[in-house]
Design an enzyme around this catalytic site. Sequence first.
Site, PDB file in Angstrom:
ATOM      1  N   ASN A  54      35.939  -6.344 -55.294  1.00  0.00           N
ATOM      2  CA  ASN A  54      37.240  -7.290 -54.769  1.00  0.00           C
ATOM      3  C   ASN A  54      37.077  -7.919 -56.701  1.00  0.00           C
ATOM      4  OD1 ASN A  54      35.321  -9.871 -55.649  1.00  0.00           O
ATOM      5  ND2 ASN A  54      34.009  -9.171 -53.434  1.00  0.00           N
TER       6      ASN A  54
ATOM      7  N   ASN B  44      30.900 -11.239 -42.259  1.00  0.00           N
ATOM      8  CA  ASN B  44      31.695 -10.182 -42.166  1.00  0.00           C
ATOM      9  C   ASN B  44      31.188  -9.107 -41.067  1.00  0.00           C
ATOM     10  OD1 ASN B  44      31.986 -10.197 -45.866  1.00  0.00           O
ATOM     11  ND2 ASN B  44      33.847 -10.450 -44.563  1.00  0.00           N
TER      12      ASN B  44
ATOM     13  N   ARG C 180      30.480  -0.388 -47.821  1.00  0.00           N
ATOM     14  CA  ARG C 180      30.243  -1.114 -46.646  1.00  0.00           C
ATOM     15  C   ARG C 180      29.892  -1.295 -45.494  1.00  0.00           C
ATOM     16  NH1 ARG C 180      30.965  -7.537 -47.281  1.00  0.00           N
ATOM     17  NH2 ARG C 180      29.661  -8.158 -45.521  1.00  0.00           N
TER      18      ARG C 180
ATOM     19  N   ARG D  61      41.690  -7.458 -46.864  1.00  0.00           N
ATOM     20  CA  ARG D  61      40.690  -5.865 -46.504  1.00  0.00           C
ATOM     21  C   ARG D  61      41.205  -5.895 -44.976  1.00  0.00           C
ATOM     22  NH1 ARG D  61      35.849  -6.486 -48.674  1.00  0.00           N
ATOM     23  NH2 ARG D  61      35.965  -6.904 -50.831  1.00  0.00           N
TER      24      ARG D  61
ATOM     25  N   HIS E 167      39.199 -12.296 -47.980  1.00  0.00           N
ATOM     26  CA  HIS E 167      39.187 -12.905 -46.870  1.00  0.00           C
ATOM     27  C   HIS E 167      40.158 -14.292 -46.471  1.00  0.00           C
ATOM     28  CE1 HIS E 167      35.258  -9.954 -46.812  1.00  0.00           C
ATOM     29  NE2 HIS E 167      36.256  -9.480 -46.371  1.00  0.00           N
TER      30      HIS E 167
ATOM     31  N   ASP F 133      37.898 -16.314 -44.591  1.00  0.00           N
ATOM     32  CA  ASP F 133      37.406 -17.550 -45.007  1.00  0.00           C
ATOM     33  C   ASP F 133      37.456 -18.186 -46.700  1.00  0.00           C
ATOM     34  OD1 ASP F 133      35.285 -15.728 -46.494  1.00  0.00           O
ATOM     35  OD2 ASP F 133      33.937 -15.727 -44.304  1.00  0.00           O
TER      36      ASP F 133
ATOM     37  N   ALA G  29      29.777 -12.302 -56.425  1.00  0.00           N
ATOM     38  CA  ALA G  29      29.539 -10.643 -55.508  1.00  0.00           C
ATOM     39  C   ALA G  29      31.230 -11.868 -54.546  1.00  0.00           C
ATOM     40  CB  ALA G  29      28.767 -10.449 -54.278  1.00  0.00           C
TER      41      ALA G  29
ATOM     42  N   CYS H 129      30.671 -17.183 -46.137  1.00  0.00           N
ATOM     43  CA  CYS H 129      30.487 -15.964 -46.148  1.00  0.00           C
ATOM     44  C   CYS H 129      29.041 -15.810 -45.938  1.00  0.00           C
ATOM     45  CB  CYS H 129      30.632 -14.612 -47.379  1.00  0.00           C
ATOM     46  SG  CYS H 129      32.751 -15.821 -48.058  1.00  0.00           S
TER      47      CYS H 129
HETATM   48  N1  ARG Z   1      31.438  -8.348 -52.557  1.00  0.00           N
HETATM   49  C1  ARG Z   1      31.262  -8.478 -50.682  1.00  0.00           C
HETATM   50  C2  ARG Z   1      32.664  -8.009 -50.192  1.00  0.00           C
HETATM   51  O1  ARG Z   1      33.365  -7.490 -51.018  1.00  0.00           O
HETATM   52  C3  ARG Z   1      31.501  -9.743 -50.194  1.00  0.00           C
HETATM   53  C4  ARG Z   1      31.650 -11.098 -49.528  1.00  0.00           C
HETATM   54  C5  ARG Z   1      32.500 -12.075 -49.048  1.00  0.00           C
HETATM   55  N2  ARG Z   1      32.426 -12.628 -47.320  1.00  0.00           N
HETATM   56  C6  ARG Z   1      32.834 -13.112 -46.987  1.00  0.00           C
HETATM   57  N3  ARG Z   1      33.309 -13.194 -45.968  1.00  0.00           N
HETATM   58  N4  ARG Z   1      34.245 -13.189 -47.714  1.00  0.00           N
HETATM   59  O2  ARG Z   1      32.643  -7.574 -49.112  1.00  0.00           O
END
Ligand code: ARG
Length: 272
Positions: A22, A71, A90, A139, A168, A170, A258, A264
């Site tokens: 991201n 997630n 992931r 995503r 995302h 959230d 991140a 998150c």
């Molecule tokens: N580095 C993680 C990703 O890109 C961060 C996830 C953050 N989670 C969230 N629910 N926004 O997947």
Amino acid sequence: MKTPHVFLMCPPEFFDVSYIINPWMHGNVRKIDNALAKQQWRALYDILTDCATVRLVHPQPGSPDMVFTANAGLVMGRRFLVSRFRYPERQYEEPYFADWFLDRGYDVSLMPRDIPFEGAGDALLDRAAGHLWFAHGHRSVLAAKEVIAARLGAEVVALRLTDERFYHLDTCLCPLEGGHLLYHPAAFDAPSRAAIERLVPAARRIAVGEEDALSFACNAVSAGRTVVVNRATTALADELGRRGFEVVQTPLSEFMKAGGSAKCLTLRLDES
Ligand code: ARG
């Protein structure tokens, strides 16, 4: 005040930025201050244990993003729909989260392999409205909508995300107690903004500007009237205060590197 809420968190033992999936991760590979990350995570944990119950899942080496339990998947009563991550980096997390819920007697189901869906990062229950807000565009894919509705028996409203910094749901929308909705309109396409305006009365919408959105003010943990965020401008904190919410700010700079912050780092388990 203690609320009946229960959150799942994952200690940042192996947290790092070791790949880029991201825009927030750019320039941050191996730039995490681990001691600071642990301290920030612990501060969030302490705030949440004051007002809710927190359960933990064991972190796994090789899964640096596993701290972002939002997630893991989507919880609805005793049902758990395991995420299917878009990026292979992931996907290693999937069986660990599935096992945590299986071991606790949940009715666990998997997404079809070709349908990416990133759990409560992209699907948020609006308790007042009685539906799930679901987002696709970065995503999760639109096809996940039907799977969620069928597996969890929920009414699902699909929204499309258009700004890759808000990848995302959230990161740019948060349903609060009493039907209030915190959101950053610019992160959505026009039909999605119109859907939000149709479904949430103007008096309950709290449109967040870019400054707050970029400090992840929409990535809020909502526990009763307490709203926990990385940071909020005074204007936003005052606005929430007028509506009866108490804003608790706790810096999460290391996790922002991140692409995540307060919300998150948690997964709400008491969803029905
Ligand atoms: N580095 C993680 C990703 O890109 C961060 C996830 C953050 N989670 C969230 N629910 N926004 O997947």
